[in-house]
Design a protein around this motif. Structure first.
Motif, mmCIF file in Angstrom:
data_model
loop_
_atom_site.group_PDB
_atom_site.id
_atom_site.type_symbol
_atom_site.label_atom_id
_atom_site.label_comp_id
_atom_site.label_asym_id
_atom_site.label_seq_id
_atom_site.Cartn_x
_atom_site.Cartn_y
_atom_site.Cartn_z
ATOM 1 N N GLY A 122 35.566 39.444 48.046
ATOM 2 C CA GLY A 122 36.788 39.266 48.832
ATOM 3 C C GLY A 122 36.715 38.103 49.791
ATOM 4 O O GLY A 122 37.727 37.446 50.069
ATOM 5 N N GLU A 164 37.882 34.293 48.887
ATOM 6 C CA GLU A 164 39.287 33.886 48.801
ATOM 7 C C GLU A 164 39.973 33.706 50.145
ATOM 8 O O GLU A 164 41.125 33.286 50.190
ATOM 9 C CB GLU A 164 40.082 34.914 47.992
ATOM 10 N N SER A 209 42.995 38.683 51.150
ATOM 11 C CA SER A 209 42.372 39.090 49.895
ATOM 12 C C SER A 209 41.917 40.543 49.972
ATOM 13 O O SER A 209 41.713 41.090 51.058
ATOM 14 C CB SER A 209 41.178 38.194 49.578
ATOM 15 N N PRO A 260 42.766 39.195 43.029
ATOM 16 C CA PRO A 260 42.173 38.989 44.364
ATOM 17 C C PRO A 260 43.063 39.462 45.503
ATOM 18 O O PRO A 260 42.559 39.737 46.603
ATOM 19 C CB PRO A 260 41.961 37.484 44.423
ATOM 20 N N PHE A 261 44.368 39.549 45.278
ATOM 21 C CA PHE A 261 45.277 39.925 46.353
ATOM 22 C C PHE A 261 46.008 41.239 46.060
ATOM 23 O O PHE A 261 47.109 41.471 46.555
ATOM 24 C CB PHE A 261 46.270 38.798 46.626
#
Length: 335
Positions: free
Chosen positions: A240, A243, A282, A332-333
């Motif tokens: 995490g 990002e 993230s 990632p989000f």
């Protein structure tokens, strides 16, 4: 005697009624003055008991607690250890602010916290990334929030952190100390949980194209410290942080001018100025791996072959766990 019975006793006054009781007067426009004190007090106590402690004088308790905290700080009635760690300040000020990022912004999930020792010394070794060392701070919150014993993580930081006025004092108050073997060994001899990131600036300053690829672990000094004290090593993988500030370029001439290891260029910094320092939201996953015992290897603390092999084992464990966590988090989000 009821009102109707009393009225029937009055001949010629069939329509006679006792005056209705006046509504209770109010004090300061809020609480009625009870006509029957004993019954009214009992009623208030009953309703207060049913409301529960969470809804009674919550703000009064918070204000009283805050004033008591300020009184202790001004009077110097608090304790710090030999490294400058201030547990009360950390729990009352630092962690509540970091908890907002940890829970609401990064939506952090933690796995394997049972692998962290419940007591005694432990060396938590993690991957490092993210331009700023937010992964180290989130790791301290993860242990404080999720560990059954709410253990404090004593971070080992780079020399640069402790050469910066203001930041040095804050770091020590939060429990950090210089990343050197003597300090690490003293902490572990005192049964502390120590956190180290062997990649150092090579980890947090790497390009986004190299995300989740662990850099070299140096000479394995953290392994030597663990071997000398017989402390178990707990690898931890953090997904995490790569990002939050994706590094697209590194302006090395400017970094040398400012005396910093790197000067990052991200999608938001320096283009948006101070707003570029806001991390992207993230999704974070943190997994603590099974501990690696070292108590049976204390005599090999100065053996380079043993130290390097153990450092490689820790690195490979973290790298493999990172791949597993990335499969759990394809977006990632994601929420």
């Amino acid at each position: 005697m009821s009102q109707d019975e009393f009225r029937d006793m009055l001949p010629g006054h069939a329509d006679f009624r006792l005056p209705e009781p006046a509504p209770p007067r109010k004090l300061n426009g809020r609480r009625p003055i009870p006509e029957k004190p004993d019954e009214q007090v009992a009623k208030l106590e009953s309703s207060a008991a049913s409301a529960g402690p969470d809804t009674i004088d919550v703000w009064d308790q918070r204000i009283a607690g805050g004033l008591a905290f300020l009184r202790r700080r001004l009077a110097g009635a608090y304790e710090v250890d030999e490294f400058g760690f201030d547990p009360e300040l950390t729990d009352a000020v630092f962690h509540p602010m970091l908890r907002v990022l940890y829970r609401d912004w990064f939506r952090t999930e933690v796995f394997g916290v049972e692998n962290v020792p419940a007591d005694g010394p432990g060396l938590v070794v993690g991957n490092h990334s993210g331009t700023l060392a937010l992964d180290a701070l989130m790791l301290t919150v993860a242990l404080r929030e999720n560990h059954p014993r709410r253990r404090a993580l004593r971070l080992l930081g780079a020399d640069l952190v402790f050469r910066m006025p203001g930041l040095s004092e804050l770091a020590r108050a939060a429990g950090a100390t210089v990343a050197c073997n003597p300090d690490a060994e003293r902490l572990m001899h005192n049964d502390q949980l120590v956190g180290v990131f062997p990649e150092g600036f090579k980890g947090i300053g790497k390009r986004f194209s190299e995300r989740y690829k662990l850099q070299r672990f140096g000479r394995g000094g953290f392994v030597s410290a663990a071997l000398r004290t017989g402390t178990p090593i707990v690898p931890v993988a953090i997904v995490g942080a790569e990002e939050i500030y994706p590094i697209l370029a590194d302006l090395k001439p400017l970094a040398r001018l400012l005396g910093v290891p790197y000067f990052p260029v991200t999608p938001t910094f320096p283009w948006l100025g101070p707003l570029g320092l806001v991390p992207l939201p993230s999704k974070w996953l943190i997994e603590f791996c099974p501990p690696i015992p070292t108590a049976h290897l204390t005599e090999y603390a100065d053996d380079p072959l043993v130290v390097y092999n153990l450092a490689d084992q820790v690195r490979e464990t973290i790298q493999a766990t990172l791949h597993e966590l990335l499969q759990k988090r394809p977006d990632p989000f994601a929420r």
